[in-house]
Design a protein around this motif. Structure first.
Motif, mmCIF file in Angstrom:
data_model
loop_
_atom_site.group_PDB
_atom_site.id
_atom_site.type_symbol
_atom_site.label_atom_id
_atom_site.label_comp_id
_atom_site.label_asym_id
_atom_site.label_seq_id
_atom_site.Cartn_x
_atom_site.Cartn_y
_atom_site.Cartn_z
ATOM 1 N N GLY A 205 103.198 39.370 78.448
ATOM 2 C CA GLY A 205 101.815 38.935 78.346
ATOM 3 C C GLY A 205 101.532 37.956 77.225
ATOM 4 N N GLU A 206 102.546 37.585 76.439
ATOM 5 C CA GLU A 206 102.358 36.618 75.366
ATOM 6 C C GLU A 206 103.157 35.356 75.675
ATOM 7 O OE1 GLU A 206 102.928 37.953 71.416
ATOM 8 O OE2 GLU A 206 101.984 39.900 71.754
ATOM 9 N N TYR A 207 102.634 34.222 75.226
ATOM 10 C CA TYR A 207 103.277 32.936 75.494
ATOM 11 C C TYR A 207 103.943 32.412 74.231
ATOM 12 C CZ TYR A 207 100.781 33.020 79.906
ATOM 13 O OH TYR A 207 100.323 33.379 81.145
ATOM 14 N N PHE A 208 105.116 31.754 74.439
ATOM 15 C CA PHE A 208 105.915 31.272 73.326
ATOM 16 C C PHE A 208 106.370 29.831 73.594
ATOM 17 C CE2 PHE A 208 106.353 35.822 73.316
ATOM 18 C CZ PHE A 208 106.368 36.177 71.974
ATOM 19 N N TRP A 209 106.452 29.064 72.502
ATOM 20 C CA TRP A 209 107.211 27.818 72.526
ATOM 21 C C TRP A 209 108.654 28.178 72.180
ATOM 22 C CZ3 TRP A 209 103.411 24.638 73.961
ATOM 23 C CH2 TRP A 209 102.136 24.773 73.421
ATOM 24 N N TYR A 210 109.609 27.475 72.745
ATOM 25 C CA TYR A 210 110.984 27.772 72.371
ATOM 26 C C TYR A 210 111.853 26.525 72.505
ATOM 27 C CZ TYR A 210 112.096 27.958 77.385
ATOM 28 O OH TYR A 210 112.274 27.641 78.716
ATOM 29 N N GLY A 211 112.963 26.577 71.786
ATOM 30 C CA GLY A 211 113.955 25.506 71.819
ATOM 31 C C GLY A 211 115.171 25.963 71.054
ATOM 32 N N THR A 212 116.140 25.084 70.840
ATOM 33 C CA THR A 212 117.334 25.445 70.090
ATOM 34 C C THR A 212 116.952 25.837 68.673
ATOM 35 O OG1 THR A 212 118.621 23.858 71.381
ATOM 36 C CG2 THR A 212 119.604 24.653 69.343
ATOM 37 N N ASP A 213 117.286 27.034 68.272
ATOM 38 C CA ASP A 213 117.066 27.578 66.925
ATOM 39 C C ASP A 213 115.628 27.980 66.630
ATOM 40 O OD1 ASP A 213 119.760 27.093 66.399
ATOM 41 O OD2 ASP A 213 119.363 25.133 65.501
ATOM 42 N N TYR A 214 114.730 27.948 67.597
ATOM 43 C CA TYR A 214 113.377 28.378 67.259
ATOM 44 C C TYR A 214 112.685 29.031 68.450
ATOM 45 C CZ TYR A 214 111.074 24.458 69.695
ATOM 46 O OH TYR A 214 110.618 23.584 70.639
ATOM 47 N N PRO B 238 94.240 26.753 65.759
ATOM 48 C CA PRO B 238 93.332 26.391 66.863
ATOM 49 C C PRO B 238 93.007 27.543 67.798
ATOM 50 C CG PRO B 238 95.490 25.328 67.099
ATOM 51 C CD PRO B 238 95.430 25.887 65.724
ATOM 52 N N LEU B 239 93.860 28.572 67.839
ATOM 53 C CA LEU B 239 93.595 29.718 68.702
ATOM 54 C C LEU B 239 93.209 30.966 67.902
ATOM 55 C CD1 LEU B 239 96.485 29.254 71.295
ATOM 56 C CD2 LEU B 239 94.082 28.583 71.522
ATOM 57 N N SER B 240 92.820 30.780 66.643
ATOM 58 C CA SER B 240 92.368 31.929 65.856
ATOM 59 C C SER B 240 91.091 32.491 66.474
ATOM 60 C CB SER B 240 92.104 31.519 64.406
ATOM 61 O OG SER B 240 91.031 30.601 64.331
ATOM 62 N N GLY B 241 90.975 33.809 66.501
ATOM 63 C CA GLY B 241 89.805 34.443 67.094
ATOM 64 C C GLY B 241 89.868 34.582 68.592
ATOM 65 N N SER B 242 90.994 34.160 69.185
ATOM 66 C CA SER B 242 91.105 34.277 70.643
ATOM 67 C C SER B 242 91.503 35.701 71.024
ATOM 68 C CB SER B 242 92.127 33.276 71.187
ATOM 69 O OG SER B 242 93.414 33.532 70.647
ATOM 70 N N THR B 243 90.960 36.186 72.107
ATOM 71 C CA THR B 243 91.282 37.542 72.575
ATOM 72 C C THR B 243 92.103 37.525 73.851
ATOM 73 O OG1 THR B 243 89.169 37.636 73.755
ATOM 74 C CG2 THR B 243 89.222 38.533 71.520
ATOM 75 N N VAL B 244 91.899 36.518 74.690
ATOM 76 C CA VAL B 244 92.621 36.422 75.953
ATOM 77 C C VAL B 244 93.075 34.977 76.146
ATOM 78 C CG1 VAL B 244 92.520 36.662 78.461
ATOM 79 C CG2 VAL B 244 91.269 38.287 77.008
ATOM 80 N N MET C 107 108.412 30.273 68.808
ATOM 81 C CA MET C 107 107.145 30.420 68.105
ATOM 82 C C MET C 107 106.044 30.760 69.107
ATOM 83 S SD MET C 107 105.168 27.733 65.559
ATOM 84 C CE MET C 107 104.500 26.666 66.850
ATOM 85 N N GLY C 108 105.336 31.848 68.859
ATOM 86 C CA GLY C 108 104.267 32.259 69.740
ATOM 87 C C GLY C 108 103.085 31.307 69.710
ATOM 88 N N PHE C 109 102.390 31.203 70.839
ATOM 89 C CA PHE C 109 101.183 30.377 70.881
ATOM 90 C C PHE C 109 100.214 30.781 69.768
ATOM 91 C CE2 PHE C 109 100.742 28.582 75.479
ATOM 92 C CZ PHE C 109 102.055 28.137 75.448
ATOM 93 N N THR C 110 100.125 32.078 69.502
ATOM 94 C CA THR C 110 99.165 32.567 68.501
ATOM 95 C C THR C 110 99.835 32.990 67.201
ATOM 96 O OG1 THR C 110 99.254 34.782 69.467
ATOM 97 C CG2 THR C 110 97.508 33.308 70.250
ATOM 98 N N GLN C 111 101.111 32.657 67.030
ATOM 99 C CA GLN C 111 101.775 32.955 65.758
ATOM 100 C C GLN C 111 101.054 32.204 64.646
ATOM 101 O OE1 GLN C 111 106.025 32.778 66.064
ATOM 102 N NE2 GLN C 111 106.322 32.554 63.859
#
Length: 552
Positions: free
Chosen positions: A155-164, A196-202, A166-170
């Motif tokens: 249910g959580e979204y992440f950016w990813y690549g070689t060596d990293y 930019p996504l601080s305070g987001s719930t969904v 990072m969550g959308f809301t990290q």
């Protein structure tokens, strides 16, 4: 002596990390003039094959910021040039493609190195762009760029690549360092202030690369506003130069790096000529440096940045400074000094024969000098010195500046755009010439001359400055700020500054804001953007100033 790359199995379109390591290990064994010419093509460097070394890089990551199990200041580097003398490298417009999080190029303990005609690219960089498609106080619809890799887990979204990864809301409870630009001027980057996504719930994906976010705290986002999301820690840099002299880069393009684009420390005579630290024009994620573009710390000789382009810096474009060391032990001719800033420490920068100036930390005025007879870097934070004078003019708590590490600085013919911090921040006793540049969009001051001994500990005062024939066209704060961070005024800190033949088009604050300085000349400047009677120049505790416009 001609070096043939194929002798080290260096060819385009194959993994090149090990081949270059062997090449430079071999060339370090001879002092004769050497030339290396590459076959034009793509050379791939994978982080899994990168060389690992422990060294401190100025203004990057504090030791306490490393995670559990990490070795502080342990870096991966794709290309390491170490202990090499007298070598010219022509890359023939080749592309060095970096796959993974690492420092692109390291030059240490070298003399007379020239690198030219090189393009540095990063595969899948860890910076991600989102664009607001719809906006209301409690909902937004946003699109992510067409190159970032992302996925969903539980249910959580992440950016990813070689060596990293990072969550959308990290970092969503912080994230102040991330960048934004509004549709009224997408070239003008400022810090978000909050994630930019601080305070987001969904957060919900509604179609390919398109998401909605619901907030419990109202937002004032605009349709067309863009945000750039990336991590804060500056563990790896673009190009790193240490303890080297006569280093030149010509026609070098670097389209992304993981923190600061170029760092030089304890080095002498460095020239950057016709370099471009800019985003790849073919990549939708138009971001080049997530921190400064250039950083020079405790350098010497002449530092020259000429006819170059800098586009998108997550902090300052160029920062050149020394270090105020704090006196923590004083035993007559023996003193112990401390690196005081948690991200600026751990490298050799005081030599036998150097001249130290004792600085009152409250007034920032010099109160005495002494020669260094012996210098020992005891560990990452403390220097033990033996001085030529028997008594120090300052006791514990005073600060010291190494005035032998105050280079001349020439910044000429450059263009700066989409800079989130200061355009050029400079503090050195050497000659400063900032001429023929275009400061197009800066999120803070265009030029800043500071000097402090209490926060960043970046020294020192200036005494020979010419700022001439520049255009300042959209600085969020002052076009030029001259403001030492002294706690008490006991006399001018900065001296002898000429500001002439510049164009100021300003929207905010002042064209020139000066305090605690002397012998200032403003002449033949053009001022636009405000009414004719606007007070373009603000002064405080300024002695002997001549201006070409009203001041306050």
């Amino acid at each position: 002596m001609v070096i043939y790359p194929e002798s080290f199995s260096i060819k385009p379109n194959i993994e090149a990390t090990v081949g270059f390591r062997n090449l430079f290990n071999t060339t370090s064994q001879t002092a004769v003039h050497k030339t290396l010419t590459l076959v034009k093509g793509n050379y791939v460097f994978c982080s899994k094959n990168a060389e690992e070394k422990v060294f401190c890089i100025s203004n990057t990551t504090a030791a306490v910021e490393y995670g559990e199990g990490e070795t502080p200041n342990k870096h991966k580097a794709s290309v390491v040039i170490e202990n090499v003398k007298d070598m010219e490298i022509d890359c023939c417009d080749s592309n060095f493609i970096m796959d993974g999080v690492m420092t692109n190029l390291v030059i240490r303990n070298c003399e007379k190195i020239k690198i030219k005609n090189l393009n540095i690219e990063t595969a899948n960089p860890n910076v991600h762009k989102i664009t607001v498609l719809k906006a209301s106080p409690f909902y937004i619809t946003f699109k992510i760029d067409d190159v970032s890799k992302y996925g969903e887990e539980n249910g959580e979204y992440f950016w990813y690549g070689t060596d990293y990864k990072m969550g959308f809301t990290q970092h969503k409870n912080r994230g102040w360092w991330m960048a934004t630009a509004k549709p009224s001027n997408l070239f003008h980057l400022t810090r978000c202030g909050n994630h930019p996504l601080s305070g987001s719930t969904v957060i919900k994906q509604v179609s390919d690369r398109t998401f909605t976010a619901r907030f419990i705290i109202p937002k004032d986002y605009e349709v067309g506003q863009v945000f750039y999301m990336y991590p804060r820690l500056r563990k790896e840099v673009g190009i790193f130069v240490e303890s080297s002299n006569n280093i030149e880069f010509e026609n070098v393009k670097q389209h992304y790096n993981n923190s600061i684009g170029f760092v030089a420390q304890n080095s002498e005579n460095i020239t950057l000529n016709n370099v471009e630290f800019t985003p790849n024009p073919d990549n939708e994620v138009d971001f080049a440096s997530v921190s400064d573009s250039l950083r020079f710390s405790m350098c010497r000789g002449k530092i020259r940045v000429l006819d170059s382009m800098f586009d998108t810096s997550g902090d300052d474009c160029c920062n050149l400074h020394g270090i105020h060391f704090k006196i923590v032990k004083n035993d007559r001719d023996k003193i112990t000094l401390k690196f005081c800033h948690h991200r600026n420490y751990g490298f050799e920068c005081i030599r036998e024969g150097d001249t130290l100036a004792f600085i009152d930390p409250k007034t920032l005025l010099e109160v005495g000098r002494s020669k260094v007879l012996h210098a020992t870097l005891r560990d990452d934070y403390y220097y033990d010195l033996v001085l030529s004078s028997y008594e120090s003019p300052l006791d514990v708590g005073g600060v010291v500046e190494n005035i032998s590490a105050c280079p001349d600085f020439e910044f000429n013919g450059n263009t700066l755009n989409r800079i989130m911090g200061v355009g050029v921040s400079v503090t050195t006793r050497g000659k400063i010439r900032i001429e023929n540049n275009r400061f197009l969009n800066t999120g803070e001051d265009g030029i800043k001359i500071s000097d402090d001994a209490s926060t960043h500990y970046e020294s020192g005062f200036v005494k020979d400055v010419v700022i001439s024939r520049n255009a300042f066209m959209n600085c969020e704060e002052n076009a030029i700020l001259i403001k030492p961070e002294n706690k008490k005024f006991a006399g001018p800190v900065h001296n002898n500054i000429v500001i002439e033949n510049n164009l100021f088009i300003i929207n905010n604050i002042y064209a020139v804001n000066i305090s605690d300085s002397a012998n200032i000349l403003l002449r033949d400047n053009v001022y636009k953007g405000k009414p004719a009677n606007y007070r373009w120049v603000n002064t405080k505790n300024v002695v002997n100033i001549t201006t070409d416009c009203p001041q306050k």
